[in-house]
Design a protein around this motif. Structure first.
Motif, PDB file in Angstrom:
ATOM      1  N   GLY A   1       0.969  -1.418   0.068  1.00  0.00           N
ATOM      2  CA  GLY A   1       0.226  -0.511   0.101  1.00  0.00           C
ATOM      3  C   GLY A   1       0.756   1.542  -0.008  1.00  0.00           C
ATOM      4  O   GLY A   1       0.069   2.377  -0.010  1.00  0.00           O
TER       5      GLY A   1
ATOM      6  N   ALA B   1       2.651  -2.295  -4.722  1.00  0.00           N
ATOM      7  CA  ALA B   1       0.736  -1.561  -4.382  1.00  0.00           C
ATOM      8  C   ALA B   1       0.210  -1.973  -6.316  1.00  0.00           C
ATOM      9  O   ALA B   1       1.068  -3.231  -6.887  1.00  0.00           O
ATOM     10  CB  ALA B   1       0.814   0.070  -4.719  1.00  0.00           C
TER      11      ALA B   1
ATOM     12  N   SER C   1      -6.161   0.190  12.859  1.00  0.00           N
ATOM     13  CA  SER C   1      -7.098   1.103  13.451  1.00  0.00           C
ATOM     14  C   SER C   1      -7.473   1.541  14.627  1.00  0.00           C
ATOM     15  O   SER C   1      -7.585   0.083  15.299  1.00  0.00           O
ATOM     16  CB  SER C   1      -8.508   1.171  11.667  1.00  0.00           C
ATOM     17  OG  SER C   1      -8.928   2.114  12.394  1.00  0.00           O
TER      18      SER C   1
ATOM     19  N   LYS D   1     -10.332  -5.708  11.395  1.00  0.00           N
ATOM     20  CA  LYS D   1      -8.784  -5.121  11.660  1.00  0.00           C
ATOM     21  C   LYS D   1      -8.702  -5.598  13.441  1.00  0.00           C
ATOM     22  O   LYS D   1      -7.794  -5.499  14.161  1.00  0.00           O
ATOM     23  CB  LYS D   1      -8.675  -3.187  12.210  1.00  0.00           C
ATOM     24  CG  LYS D   1      -9.008  -2.551  10.771  1.00  0.00           C
ATOM     25  CD  LYS D   1      -7.540  -2.602  10.526  1.00  0.00           C
ATOM     26  CE  LYS D   1      -7.325  -1.662   8.806  1.00  0.00           C
ATOM     27  NZ  LYS D   1      -6.244  -2.349   7.948  1.00  0.00           N
TER      28      LYS D   1
HETATM   29  N1  LIG Z   1      -6.942   6.789   6.429  1.00  0.00           N
HETATM   30  C1  LIG Z   1      -7.418   6.388   7.465  1.00  0.00           C
HETATM   31  O1  LIG Z   1      -8.379   7.550   8.098  1.00  0.00           O
HETATM   32  C2  LIG Z   1      -6.770   5.537   8.185  1.00  0.00           C
HETATM   33  C3  LIG Z   1      -7.130   5.131   9.871  1.00  0.00           C
HETATM   34  C4  LIG Z   1      -6.581   3.873  10.099  1.00  0.00           C
HETATM   35  C5  LIG Z   1      -6.204   3.031   9.849  1.00  0.00           C
HETATM   36  N2  LIG Z   1      -5.828   3.238   8.258  1.00  0.00           N
HETATM   37  C6  LIG Z   1      -5.252   2.184   7.720  1.00  0.00           C
HETATM   38  O2  LIG Z   1      -4.049   3.031   7.160  1.00  0.00           O
HETATM   39  C7  LIG Z   1      -3.849   1.565   5.985  1.00  0.00           C
HETATM   40  C8  LIG Z   1      -3.393   2.846   4.558  1.00  0.00           C
HETATM   41  O3  LIG Z   1      -4.219   2.970   4.794  1.00  0.00           O
HETATM   42  P1  LIG Z   1      -4.618   4.220   3.801  1.00  0.00           P
HETATM   43  O4  LIG Z   1      -4.976   6.036   4.045  1.00  0.00           O
HETATM   44  O5  LIG Z   1      -3.040   5.163   3.060  1.00  0.00           O
HETATM   45  O6  LIG Z   1      -5.554   4.236   2.129  1.00  0.00           O
HETATM   46  P2  LIG Z   1      -5.194   4.606   0.649  1.00  0.00           P
HETATM   47  O7  LIG Z   1      -4.678   5.617   0.663  1.00  0.00           O
HETATM   48  O8  LIG Z   1      -6.628   4.046   0.174  1.00  0.00           O
HETATM   49  O9  LIG Z   1      -3.809   3.491  -0.049  1.00  0.00           O
HETATM   50  C9  LIG Z   1      -4.547   2.058  -0.764  1.00  0.00           C
HETATM   51  C10 LIG Z   1      -3.222   1.047  -0.675  1.00  0.00           C
HETATM   52  O10 LIG Z   1      -3.239   0.417  -1.041  1.00  0.00           O
HETATM   53  C11 LIG Z   1      -2.952  -0.127  -2.194  1.00  0.00           C
HETATM   54  N3  LIG Z   1      -3.971  -1.134  -2.388  1.00  0.00           N
HETATM   55  C12 LIG Z   1      -5.331  -1.442  -2.533  1.00  0.00           C
HETATM   56  N4  LIG Z   1      -5.546  -2.479  -2.982  1.00  0.00           N
HETATM   57  C13 LIG Z   1      -4.467  -3.239  -3.402  1.00  0.00           C
HETATM   58  C14 LIG Z   1      -3.981  -4.640  -3.938  1.00  0.00           C
HETATM   59  N5  LIG Z   1      -5.286  -5.896  -4.482  1.00  0.00           N
HETATM   60  N6  LIG Z   1      -3.285  -5.549  -3.737  1.00  0.00           N
HETATM   61  C15 LIG Z   1      -2.140  -4.567  -3.861  1.00  0.00           C
HETATM   62  N7  LIG Z   1      -2.110  -2.957  -3.265  1.00  0.00           N
HETATM   63  C16 LIG Z   1      -3.571  -3.086  -3.098  1.00  0.00           C
HETATM   64  C17 LIG Z   1      -3.533   1.177  -2.849  1.00  0.00           C
HETATM   65  O11 LIG Z   1      -3.007   1.126  -4.630  1.00  0.00           O
HETATM   66  P3  LIG Z   1      -2.898   0.248  -5.669  1.00  0.00           P
HETATM   67  O12 LIG Z   1      -4.248   1.392  -5.516  1.00  0.00           O
HETATM   68  O13 LIG Z   1      -1.993   0.701  -6.831  1.00  0.00           O
HETATM   69  O14 LIG Z   1      -2.696  -0.771  -5.295  1.00  0.00           O
HETATM   70  C18 LIG Z   1      -2.368   2.409  -1.880  1.00  0.00           C
HETATM   71  O15 LIG Z   1      -1.755   2.183  -1.916  1.00  0.00           O
HETATM   72  C19 LIG Z   1      -4.893   0.658   5.331  1.00  0.00           C
HETATM   73  O16 LIG Z   1      -4.415  -0.438   6.495  1.00  0.00           O
HETATM   74  C20 LIG Z   1      -5.742   1.656   6.567  1.00  0.00           C
HETATM   75  O17 LIG Z   1      -6.997   0.638   6.722  1.00  0.00           O
HETATM   76  C21 LIG Z   1      -6.493   4.118   7.341  1.00  0.00           C
END
Ligand SMILES: NC(=O)c1ccc[n+]([C@@H]2O[C@H](COP(=O)([O-])OP(=O)(O)OC[C@H]3O[C@@H](n4cnc5c(N)ncnc54)[C@H](OP(=O)(O)O)[C@@H]3O)[C@@H](O)[C@H]2O)c1
Length: 270
Positions: free
Chosen positions: A12, A36, A145, A162
């Motif tokens: 990711g 990714a 999370s 999670k």
């Molecule tokens: N944002 C929040 O509010 C928040 C809060 C708490 C925890 N988190 C956790 O933090 C982590 C990162 O979240 P984020 O906010 O950075 O999310 P994000 O901006 O939506 O990024 C998601 C990433 O996952 C990759 N991805 C998605 N599907 C994939 C697949 N099938 N195979 C390989 N890569 C894949 C995407 O790239 P591609 O689409 O190019 O594959 C992207 O790099 C996650 O685990 C999320 O649950 C986020």
């Protein structure tokens, strides 16, 4: 583990949080393997990183891979096993989410959330363990999370994924406690990335829920990597409510149920 000794695979990596993990790690001397699906986004991210002074090209590698596809995951694993610079840290950050009540969440989406957020980190950890065990010090860091500790309406599948990831991290950490591999769990609260869709941001604003920047999350990751802590939860009062939910869940339920009309409205229900 000292950050400059870290050679981390970040899943990711092109996400809002993942790209700041990459930036903070390389600027502190680490090497990274960015993963990714979107090859173009990976190429641009690598370009941005290696164009900065003091960041050598060989410290940033990329690998495009759909982690939900077994064959592609296996290619990634054999790439890591044969890499001349051994990976010693696995950061499971790829994640998916959808803000909707269960009845409105397509089966396919539920499956994707559980597979990407829970099953993939478990399978990657298992596949890479023999490799990690050969390194001096090694770490597995699972990005959880606040919703891995508090069940919140509109996010039932995400919470399930999670909670399971947190349980996995705790159990595996105990399983490996007498080995060189440390297992860690970082739980960010709401963060400004594309995973936080406009309706989530609007709801958080109305409910006075704080949102962090991805940089704040990346700073906490570095703190966790460079310490003996097993778990790090970001944000107050989220940390307090996570603990309270364990001992007095009915009290937390009452507070959340009061928010239900607001949550339903932002989830598109009246
Ligand atoms: N944002 C929040 O509010 C928040 C809060 C708490 C925890 N988190 C956790 O933090 C982590 C990162 O979240 P984020 O906010 O950075 O999310 P994000 O901006 O939506 O990024 C998601 C990433 O996952 C990759 N991805 C998605 N599907 C994939 C697949 N099938 N195979 C390989 N890569 C894949 C995407 O790239 P591609 O689409 O190019 O594959 C992207 O790099 C996650 O685990 C999320 O649950 C986020």
């Amino acid at each position: 583990m000292k950050i400059e000794k870290t050679n981390a695979i970040i899943t990711g990596a092109t996400g809002g949080i993942g790209r700041r993990f990459a930036q903070h790690l390389v600027e502190n001397g680490a090497s990274v393997l960015l993963v990714a699906r979107d090859t173009q986004a990976l190429l641009e991210l690598r370009e941005n990183l290696v164009n900065q002074p003091g960041i050598e090209t060989e410290r940033v590698a990329i690998f495009s891979c759909d982690l939900l596809e077994e064959e592609q995951r296996n290619r990634l694993i054999s790439y890591i096993e044969n890499s001349p610079t051994p990976i010693n840290t696995l950061i499971n950050s790829a994640g998916d989410n959808q803000f909707s009540f269960l009845e409105d969440t397509p089966d396919k989406k539920i499956e994707q959330i559980i597979k990407l957020n829970t099953l993939t980190p478990i399978l990657l950890s298992k596949a890479l363990l023999p490799h990690l065990e050969k390194q001096g010090d090694a770490q597995i860091v699972n990005i959880g999370s606040t919703f891995g500790s508090i069940g919140y309406p509109g996010f039932s599948s995400y919470c399930a994924s999670k909670y399971a990831l947190r349980g996995f991290s705790e159990a595996l950490g105990r399983e490996l406690s007498q080995t060189n591999v440390k297992v860690k769990y970082l739980s960010p609260r709401a963060t400004n990335t594309k995973l936080s869709t406009a309706n989530i941001i609007a709801m958080n604003k109305e409910l006075n829920v704080a949102m962090d920047s991805p940089d704040e999350v990346a700073e906490q990751l570095l703190r966790l990597l460079d310490s003996d802590m097993h778990e790090l939860a970001i944000g107050w009062p989220e940390r307090f409510f996570s603990k309270l939910n364990q001992v007095l869940p009915n009290l937390v339920s009452k507070a959340i149920i009061k928010q239900l009309p607001t949550i339903r409205r932002h989830a598109g229900l009246v």
